[in-house]
Design a protein around this motif. Sequence first.
Motif, PDB file in Angstrom:
ATOM      1  N   TYR A 118       0.727  -1.029  -0.034  1.00  0.00           N
ATOM      2  CA  TYR A 118      -0.049  -0.032   0.046  1.00  0.00           C
ATOM      3  C   TYR A 118       0.809   1.336  -0.093  1.00  0.00           C
ATOM      4  CZ  TYR A 118      -4.474  -2.683   0.640  1.00  0.00           C
ATOM      5  OH  TYR A 118      -5.464  -3.278   0.733  1.00  0.00           O
ATOM      6  N   PRO A 119       0.492   2.360  -0.534  1.00  0.00           N
ATOM      7  CA  PRO A 119       1.278   3.365  -0.618  1.00  0.00           C
ATOM      8  C   PRO A 119       1.220   4.430   0.419  1.00  0.00           C
ATOM      9  CG  PRO A 119      -1.099   3.979  -1.494  1.00  0.00           C
ATOM     10  CD  PRO A 119      -1.065   2.528  -0.772  1.00  0.00           C
ATOM     11  N   ASP A 120       1.888   5.504   0.450  1.00  0.00           N
ATOM     12  CA  ASP A 120       2.028   6.413   1.471  1.00  0.00           C
ATOM     13  C   ASP A 120       0.814   7.662   1.472  1.00  0.00           C
ATOM     14  OD1 ASP A 120       2.676   8.478  -0.217  1.00  0.00           O
ATOM     15  OD2 ASP A 120       4.736   8.122  -0.009  1.00  0.00           O
ATOM     16  N   ARG A 121       0.530   8.420   2.447  1.00  0.00           N
ATOM     17  CA  ARG A 121      -0.449   9.188   2.224  1.00  0.00           C
ATOM     18  C   ARG A 121      -0.560  10.317   0.934  1.00  0.00           C
ATOM     19  NH1 ARG A 121       0.663  13.272   7.277  1.00  0.00           N
ATOM     20  NH2 ARG A 121       0.800  11.324   8.372  1.00  0.00           N
ATOM     21  N   ALA A 133      -7.732   1.571  -1.571  1.00  0.00           N
ATOM     22  CA  ALA A 133      -7.579   1.503  -0.083  1.00  0.00           C
ATOM     23  C   ALA A 133      -7.002   2.940   0.309  1.00  0.00           C
ATOM     24  CB  ALA A 133      -6.552   0.597   0.453  1.00  0.00           C
ATOM     25  N   TRP A 134      -6.111   3.531  -0.352  1.00  0.00           N
ATOM     26  CA  TRP A 134      -5.474   4.698  -0.239  1.00  0.00           C
ATOM     27  C   TRP A 134      -6.789   5.746  -0.331  1.00  0.00           C
ATOM     28  CZ3 TRP A 134      -4.408   8.403  -4.659  1.00  0.00           C
ATOM     29  CH2 TRP A 134      -3.766   9.740  -4.053  1.00  0.00           C
ATOM     30  N   LYS A 144      -8.469  10.001   6.924  1.00  0.00           N
ATOM     31  CA  LYS A 144      -7.304  10.058   7.439  1.00  0.00           C
ATOM     32  C   LYS A 144      -6.854   9.925   8.625  1.00  0.00           C
ATOM     33  CE  LYS A 144      -6.375  13.649   3.738  1.00  0.00           C
ATOM     34  NZ  LYS A 144      -5.795  15.219   3.420  1.00  0.00           N
ATOM     35  N   LYS A 145      -7.739   8.804   9.132  1.00  0.00           N
ATOM     36  CA  LYS A 145      -7.271   8.490  10.719  1.00  0.00           C
ATOM     37  C   LYS A 145      -6.263   7.352  10.601  1.00  0.00           C
ATOM     38  CE  LYS A 145     -11.818   9.270  12.314  1.00  0.00           C
ATOM     39  NZ  LYS A 145     -12.893   8.671  13.242  1.00  0.00           N
ATOM     40  N   TYR A 146      -5.463   7.108  11.755  1.00  0.00           N
ATOM     41  CA  TYR A 146      -4.437   6.192  11.998  1.00  0.00           C
ATOM     42  C   TYR A 146      -4.952   5.329  12.903  1.00  0.00           C
ATOM     43  CZ  TYR A 146      -0.709   8.220   9.121  1.00  0.00           C
ATOM     44  OH  TYR A 146      -0.097   8.787   8.048  1.00  0.00           O
ATOM     45  N   LYS A 147      -5.627   4.380  12.726  1.00  0.00           N
ATOM     46  CA  LYS A 147      -6.230   3.102  13.344  1.00  0.00           C
ATOM     47  C   LYS A 147      -5.532   1.740  12.817  1.00  0.00           C
ATOM     48  CE  LYS A 147     -10.392   5.357  14.384  1.00  0.00           C
ATOM     49  NZ  LYS A 147     -11.994   5.380  14.349  1.00  0.00           N
ATOM     50  N   LYS A 197       1.941   6.192   5.508  1.00  0.00           N
ATOM     51  CA  LYS A 197       2.900   6.815   6.312  1.00  0.00           C
ATOM     52  C   LYS A 197       3.263   8.312   5.588  1.00  0.00           C
ATOM     53  CE  LYS A 197       6.101   4.531   3.239  1.00  0.00           C
ATOM     54  NZ  LYS A 197       7.047   3.281   2.858  1.00  0.00           N
ATOM     55  N   MET A 198       4.089   9.013   6.332  1.00  0.00           N
ATOM     56  CA  MET A 198       4.392  10.630   5.720  1.00  0.00           C
ATOM     57  C   MET A 198       5.455  10.288   4.545  1.00  0.00           C
ATOM     58  SD  MET A 198       5.097  12.665   8.949  1.00  0.00           S
ATOM     59  CE  MET A 198       5.638  14.125   7.981  1.00  0.00           C
ATOM     60  N   HIS A 199       5.350  10.888   3.380  1.00  0.00           N
ATOM     61  CA  HIS A 199       6.186  10.492   2.323  1.00  0.00           C
ATOM     62  C   HIS A 199       7.699  10.619   2.709  1.00  0.00           C
ATOM     63  CE1 HIS A 199       7.381   9.996  -1.659  1.00  0.00           C
ATOM     64  NE2 HIS A 199       8.077  11.151  -1.686  1.00  0.00           N
TER      65      HIS A 199
END
Length: 341
Positions: free
Chosen positions: A89-92, A164-165, A172-175, A223-225
């Motif tokens: 999966y990609p970053d944000r 998914a992205w 934009k939640k981190y769970k 993740k942050m790029h």
Amino acid sequence: MSSRRQFIRQGIIGATAISTVETLSSFSIPQKRSGMKPIVISTWDFGIAANQAAWEVLKKGGKAIDAVEQGVRVPEADLKNMTVGKGGYPDRDGIVTLDACIMDSEGNCGSVAALEHIAHPISVARLVMDKTPHVMLAGDGALQFALENGFEKEDLLTPEGEKAWKEWLKEKKYKPVMNIENKSFAVERLPGNQYNHDTIGMLALDAQGNLSGACTTSGMAFKMHGRVGDSPIIGAGLYVDNEVGGATSTGVGEEVIRTVGSFLVVELMRQGYSPEDACKEAVKRIVKKKPNIAKDIQVGFLALNKKGEYGSYALQKGFSYAVCHNEKQDLLIPGSYYYKS
């Protein structure tokens, strides 16, 4: 390889049987095996197929370094594996970036970090080791090096990854969900959840008694790029000392980096610890340093010593590892863990 932020500890809703794999639930498998070589071990259930590819090298008398490279290329190429390689999966920002490292019995090592457009970062890391005076190449420099050495540039964002992205972008939640990389567990994927990313780490001991290791990942989902975890860092995600043994890690890379985890495990084995006890001590070091974080995340270590003995230990229930040797090619073993409730 996972976010250091809050993990959903109750995301596991059940365990499903793996019909093609014998586990400790069906019979007892000792985690110490004296004189077992050649042997290859790796993290998670997708390590079974990876081990079998590595075994094709080892059973013919091949070198451990070639075995681990060929082994981890299997999950790197698996589009269904959302935690490693071109299926990751990609970053944000919607960009897939890959990390990998490799280390041989002579202490040679190579690494790539934040590599885009190349499906097999482990093979680029191998060339960094074999063809340059450096250990790590990152970002655009790693891509340039790969292209100059004949690797094909491609779009790594799969339709599933893009879907998914875009779903994640809504909130934009981190769970994150622990142990989603282990297909033994059925996990509910709610809209907006962080799909946990993880690692395949592999260690091999060849017929000549030499050790090598490899580690590769697509990193944390969304993740942050530019974020890089422990997987491409020698001493954190992977370490090999041919006099002693090797170790690799999986889980929250930030916490592994803070403890230089894989190096720590190898040094503990040097002091006489068994592989499992060395992994346990490294996990306890994370708990001691960051108790408030450790209880809500997953980190696991896997180790193999010079005698062919192996073992693992993790923070939480759910980590598993695969083992392949002359007597058995498809073992999947649940790792021991710290938090019992």
